[in-house]
Design an enzyme around this catalytic site. Structure first.
Site, PDB file in Angstrom:
ATOM      1  N   GLU A 124       0.693  -1.282   0.084  1.00 26.22           N
ATOM      2  CA  GLU A 124      -0.043  -0.012   0.055  1.00 26.22           C
ATOM      3  C   GLU A 124       0.933   1.251   0.025  1.00 26.22           C
ATOM      4  O   GLU A 124       2.167   1.207   0.409  1.00 26.22           O
ATOM      5  CB  GLU A 124      -0.876  -0.013   1.301  1.00 26.22           C
ATOM      6  N   LYS A 126       2.750   4.606   0.984  1.00 31.82           N
ATOM      7  CA  LYS A 126       3.249   5.237   2.245  1.00 31.82           C
ATOM      8  C   LYS A 126       2.964   6.701   2.020  1.00 31.82           C
ATOM      9  O   LYS A 126       3.375   7.363   1.495  1.00 31.82           O
ATOM     10  CB  LYS A 126       4.734   4.949   2.522  1.00 31.82           C
ATOM     11  N   ASP A 128       2.763  10.445   3.202  1.00 27.05           N
ATOM     12  CA  ASP A 128       3.615  11.336   3.844  1.00 27.05           C
ATOM     13  C   ASP A 128       2.792  12.452   4.470  1.00 27.05           C
ATOM     14  O   ASP A 128       2.730  13.610   4.123  1.00 27.05           O
ATOM     15  CB  ASP A 128       4.316  12.110   2.520  1.00 27.05           C
ATOM     16  N   TYR A 234      -4.352   2.725   8.633  1.00 26.08           N
ATOM     17  CA  TYR A 234      -3.705   1.245   8.068  1.00 26.08           C
ATOM     18  C   TYR A 234      -2.959   0.514   8.993  1.00 26.08           C
ATOM     19  O   TYR A 234      -2.352  -0.377   8.753  1.00 26.08           O
ATOM     20  CB  TYR A 234      -2.459   2.012   7.207  1.00 26.08           C
ATOM     21  N   LYS A 322      11.044   2.916  -0.324  1.00 27.80           N
ATOM     22  CA  LYS A 322      10.958   4.256  -0.719  1.00 27.80           C
ATOM     23  C   LYS A 322      11.219   4.580  -2.144  1.00 27.80           C
ATOM     24  O   LYS A 322      11.745   3.848  -2.851  1.00 27.80           O
ATOM     25  CB  LYS A 322      12.014   5.065  -0.161  1.00 27.80           C
ATOM     26  N   CYS A 427      41.006  21.279  15.645  1.00 23.78           N
ATOM     27  CA  CYS A 427      39.811  21.558  15.962  1.00 23.78           C
ATOM     28  C   CYS A 427      39.517  22.936  15.764  1.00 23.78           C
ATOM     29  O   CYS A 427      39.988  23.884  16.348  1.00 23.78           O
ATOM     30  CB  CYS A 427      39.731  20.822  17.410  1.00 23.78           C
ATOM     31  N   CYS A 430      38.529  24.440  19.651  1.00 22.94           N
ATOM     32  CA  CYS A 430      39.656  24.391  20.700  1.00 22.94           C
ATOM     33  C   CYS A 430      40.928  24.379  20.224  1.00 22.94           C
ATOM     34  O   CYS A 430      41.896  24.458  21.144  1.00 22.94           O
ATOM     35  CB  CYS A 430      39.216  23.538  21.610  1.00 22.94           C
ATOM     36  N   CYS A 445      38.588  15.655  17.259  1.00 24.24           N
ATOM     37  CA  CYS A 445      39.159  16.585  18.013  1.00 24.24           C
ATOM     38  C   CYS A 445      39.763  15.880  19.365  1.00 24.24           C
ATOM     39  O   CYS A 445      38.877  15.192  19.743  1.00 24.24           O
ATOM     40  CB  CYS A 445      38.418  17.595  18.344  1.00 24.24           C
ATOM     41  N   CYS A 451      37.212  21.042  25.056  1.00 23.99           N
ATOM     42  CA  CYS A 451      36.591  21.546  23.808  1.00 23.99           C
ATOM     43  C   CYS A 451      35.251  21.835  24.076  1.00 23.99           C
ATOM     44  O   CYS A 451      34.394  21.377  24.288  1.00 23.99           O
ATOM     45  CB  CYS A 451      36.582  20.551  22.616  1.00 23.99           C
TER      46      CYS A 451
HETATM   47  S1  IVH Z   1       2.595   1.035   9.119  1.00 21.82           S
HETATM   48  C1  IVH Z   1       4.422  -0.708  12.968  1.00 21.82           C
HETATM   49  N1  IVH Z   1       1.779   1.933   6.708  1.00 21.82           N
HETATM   50  O1  IVH Z   1       5.347   5.806   8.028  1.00 21.82           O
HETATM   51  C2  IVH Z   1       4.510   0.220  11.586  1.00 21.82           C
HETATM   52  N2  IVH Z   1       2.975   3.308   8.083  1.00 21.82           N
HETATM   53  O2  IVH Z   1       8.229   5.333   8.667  1.00 21.82           O
HETATM   54  C3  IVH Z   1       3.347   0.943  11.642  1.00 21.82           C
HETATM   55  N3  IVH Z   1       3.285   5.567   7.029  1.00 21.82           N
HETATM   56  O3  IVH Z   1       5.151   6.251  11.566  1.00 21.82           O
HETATM   57  C4  IVH Z   1       3.270   1.668  10.356  1.00 21.82           C
HETATM   58  N4  IVH Z   1       2.030   5.310   5.400  1.00 21.82           N
HETATM   59  O4  IVH Z   1       3.701   7.410  10.168  1.00 21.82           O
HETATM   60  C5  IVH Z   1       2.259   2.068   7.935  1.00 21.82           C
HETATM   61  N5  IVH Z   1       0.573   2.744   4.908  1.00 21.82           N
HETATM   62  C6  IVH Z   1       1.462   2.908   5.969  1.00 21.82           C
HETATM   63  C7  IVH Z   1       2.169   4.201   6.109  1.00 21.82           C
HETATM   64  C8  IVH Z   1       2.845   4.307   7.240  1.00 21.82           C
HETATM   65  C9  IVH Z   1       2.715   6.139   6.156  1.00 21.82           C
HETATM   66  C10 IVH Z   1       4.276   6.160   8.385  1.00 21.82           C
HETATM   67  C11 IVH Z   1       3.842   6.153   9.740  1.00 21.82           C
HETATM   68  C12 IVH Z   1       5.024   5.571  10.332  1.00 21.82           C
HETATM   69  C13 IVH Z   1       6.145   5.757   9.221  1.00 21.82           C
HETATM   70  C14 IVH Z   1       7.365   4.851   9.380  1.00 21.82           C
END
Ligand code: IVH
Length: 749
Positions: A124, A126, A128, A234, A322, A427, A430, A445, A451
């Site tokens: 699914e 991710k 943002d 999710y 990613k 450094c 210092c 350093c 320092c």
């Molecule tokens: S599952 C135990 N599913 O990504 C893990 N996270 O980098 C539970 N996020 O903190 C997270 N879309 O804020 C999950 N489809 C998705 C997501 C998702 C965005 C975020 C979430 C998490 C972060 C981790």
């Protein structure tokens, strides 16, 4: 900062404009800083802006703004949201960047579970945004909390209630249900919000994620209500009964309960299908109408998820794949040197500001001198061996939240007068020599506590979130107190005498200073007092010793249970630690000599001779062995710990600190489990689970898993083929059971 006209020559109109600009810049910097995700100014630049603002206000007192940044130094002290401790921790995800990482992930999961058959995974987008946990009791929304540090978040219940996608009431839900998901803002809503803000002379946001975060974290919920936030569910936290047997079933159930779930969630049956779906989502990325930064894969079978469990901060059953990094070209204006907490000298690129994937980037990391020269730690070329020079036209990239880096240099654009960068050998703070240890790419350093840069960075680390986490005492305030002559903080112990020293100060009390008031000071003293009782693991981590991270600190705390026991063990083992170092040196020397003489090195002999020469007492050797066999604690970490505690100044500073503290032993992880607190050793072949799973499972039930049998071992779990460990157990009278008996013992735990 560029050269500026002398303040005495400013006209009122110019000053007014500049004060407005500074107020906006500083407000944005504060926001970025306090959310702790994207500080966009260096501390020095921030301070320079702040000083400039104060100078202008002093010259034109009538122009001081009602929202003047001068009034906001300690403005955030004690204010804000209530805290909520998450019943089930909110974790983050491990990241993957390459296509090949997907098959690797599947391989790791199956090998952990010892499964030869293919597994199903959900895939699914991710999102943002920022994660939010919603707690429903008997179908009523009772609480909403941000992720915070994963253990404790902020109470944003009133704000969450204003979000249309979040149901206030559920029918047919488990009596306790924590729904987790992402709060985000659509592209269209983001553009409209920024246009409204700009028209009203308010602050605009850099991207939809910041806009969502800034809108949710409003102390006044009516502001949140006016912002178009959305929510995708999710995941889940605490539950009174399971939602389903699979991840996909659970998401389906959340959708039936009335939550928005992402329509691009698919069930995949192989890494190839997962990748295909990733490519499909990537192709739609620009037209989705909201920001996503990758694809999340999760093991579908929830019973397998629970067998896989968690590492320190991430689940083993999920990964975030990613999207590739975003790139842009810009000019390298300067290379600055920063000195870190452990003395590491880090070069930082100052760039002509450029937008990379929606974020303005003006700094990038340059890692170390080899990186600038164009070769990595193994001597191999980076950027085809092109070095980086001030004045170069460079390609910057950022992937997700990582600090921007320099991917390439365009040699055709190199100014004729550009010279190779001369990395400092002393450094800059210092002037102590900055040295490189054999095999280390970092120059450090050697000034230690003398320092100022190291001292201040250590203090910042000391108060950071995973360490003492003192509310109202962040990096900014540390810098202020460090530089203060009236009420200085030069080492951690000084924090705990601040209140009494302030009371003794006749001249000027903190509450009368700019940026502080009665309330903020009272709150600060209370926040400091609150941390006089501190868990051992936090204390160990807070000391900021090189190599001693959060996980190692927890391991040490669990093993030694008190500061005194840890310190005594480290002291006792000191001669053995030094012998270990001597053996390392002897080994390196022997290897070099053998290479010269074209023969095989006699490593074992060389090490043994070096150790024998030091005539270490057996108690010291035993204490050293115990120290380095702790989970995740190797000789490198142990030596660093040993050096720190053997340093007289450092030890004295730690002792001064501890005099102010009550150090709390670690909480037993699972006291109710039948194996909590026991030391267990696994040996032989396990048939129902892999060694990794057995270890992780035992640890999650509060047992300590050791690698060898000793008088301290409580149980030896022996599979077929058990050898010397079984004999040791017999000799020492340690209880021995087989895998089935072990599973029976922990079943139901
Ligand atoms: S599952 C135990 N599913 O990504 C893990 N996270 O980098 C539970 N996020 O903190 C997270 N879309 O804020 C999950 N489809 C998705 C997501 C998702 C965005 C975020 C979430 C998490 C972060 C981790």
């Amino acid at each position: 900062m560029t050269a500026q006209k002398d303040i005495d020559q400013w006209t009122e109109a110019e000053a007014r404009d500049e004060l407005a600009r500074l107020a906006a810049l500083l407000a944005a910097a504060n926001e970025a800083y306090h959310r702790r995700d994207a500080p966009d100014l260096s501390d020095a630049d921030y301070d320079a802006l702040k000083r400039r603002n104060a100078d202008l206000e002093a010259r034109f007192p009538a122009l001081k703004r009602s929202d003047s940044p001068s009034d906001q130094v300690g403005g955030a002290l004690g204010e804000g949201f209530g805290k909520i401790r998450h019943e089930v921790r909110m974790l983050s995800l491990e990241n993957a960047f390459e296509d090949g990482d997907v098959a690797d992930f599947d391989g790791r999961v199956r090998s952990y579970l010892n499964l030869a058959t293919p597994l199903a995974y959900t895939a699914e987008p991710k999102i943002d945004g920022l994660s939010l946990s919603l707690r429903y009791e008997h179908g009523q929304l009772v609480q909403a909390a941000t992720r915070g540090d994963g253990e404790t978040g902020e109470n944003v219940t009133d704000n969450a209630r204003t979000i249309a996608d979040i149901p206030q009431r559920l029918t047919g839900a488990p009596s306790v249900l924590e729904v987790r998901g992402e709060v985000y803002m659509s592209h269209a809503d983001f553009a409209a919000l920024n246009a409204r803000q700009a028209a009203a002379g308010g602050k605009t946001f850099a991207n939809p994620r910041n806009a969502a975060a800034g809108s949710l974290r409003q102390l006044d919920a009516t502001i949140t209500a006016a912002r178009p936030l959305r929510f995708f569910a999710y995941a889940w936290g605490a539950l009174s009964e399971p939602l389903a047997e699979t991840q996909s079933g659970a998401i389906q159930r959340l959708a039936e309960l009335g939550f928005e779930t992402n329509p691009l969630t698919r069930l995949c049956h192989s890494p190839a299908e997962m990748l295909a779906h990733y490519k499909g989502i990537e192709a739609q990325r620009a037209t989705l109408g909201y920001d996503i930064d990758g694809v999340v894969y999760k093991v579908d079978d929830l019973s397998l998820q629970s067998r896989l469990g968690f590492r320190a901060t991430t689940p083993r059953w999920a990964i975030a794949h990613k999207f590739p990094a975003e790139l842009a070209w810009t000019r390298l204006l300067a290379i600055d040197i920063q000195v870190g907490r452990t003395g590491a000298i880090s070069p930082v690129a100052r760039l002509q500001p450029v937008t990379v994937g929606g974020v303005v980037v003006s700094n990038a990391t340059l890692h170390n001198e080899d990186y600038i020269l164009g070769r990595d730690s193994k001597g191999e070329a980076i950027r085809d061996g092109k070095d980086i020079r001030v004045g170069d036209w460079v390609q910057v990239y950022r992937a997700g939240d990582v600090i921007p880096k320099i991917a390439d240099v365009d040699l055709s654009q190199r100014p004729l007068d550009a010279v190779p960068y001369a990395f400092p050998h002393s450094c800059p703070e210092c002037q102590s020599p900055a040295e490189r240890e054999e095999g280390d790419s970092i120059r450090r350093c050697t000034g230690g506590l003398i320092c100022p840069a190291q001292a201040v960075e250590r203090l910042k680390h000391f108060v950071s979130r995973a360490a003492f986490d003192i509310e109202g005492l962040g990096a900014k305030q540390i810098e202020m107190f460090f530089a203060d002559d009236l009420l200085p903080v030069r080492e951690p112990a000084d924090i705990f005498t601040l209140a009494s020293r302030d009371a003794d100060n006749l001249l000027q009390k903190l509450k009368n200073r700019e940026g502080f008031g009665d309330r903020s000071v009272t709150n600060l003293w209370a926040a400091i007092d609150d941390k006089r009782r501190i868990p051992l693991a936090r204390l160990i981590f807070a000391l900021g010793m090189r190599h001693v991270g959060e996980v190692a600190a927890q391991d040490l705390a669990r093993h030694y249970q008190s500061w005194d026991a840890l310190a005594a063990a480290v002291d006792l083992s000191r001669p053995a630690a030094l012998a270990h170092r001597a053996a390392d040196a002897a080994e390196a020397e022997e290897r070099a000599r053998a290479a010269q003489e074209n023969r095989r090195p006699k490593v074992k002999e060389a090490r043994e001779a070096a150790i024998a020469a030091l005539a270490v007492l057996p108690e010291a050797t035993a204490a050293w062995q115990e120290l380095i066999t702790g989970d995740g604690i190797g000789p490198v970490l142990a030596l660093s710990l040993s050096d720190a505690l053997a340093n007289r100044d450092e030890r004295a500073s730690i002792n001064r600190l501890i005099a102010h503290l009550t150090v709390l032993p670690p909480e037993a992880r699972a006291t109710s489990s039948p194996v909590a607190g026991l030391t267990v050793v696994f040996t032989g072949t396990l048939e129902k689970m892999t060694r990794a799973e057995a270890k992780a499972r035992a640890e999650s039930l509060g047992a300590k898993v050791a690698g060898s049998v000793s008088a301290k071992t409580d149980i030896l779990v022996a599979g077929p083929g058990a050898g010397s460990k079984a004999k040791d157990a017999e000799r020492l009278g340690v209880k021995m059971i087989d895998e089935d008996a072990w599973l029976a013992l922990i079943s139901g735990a």
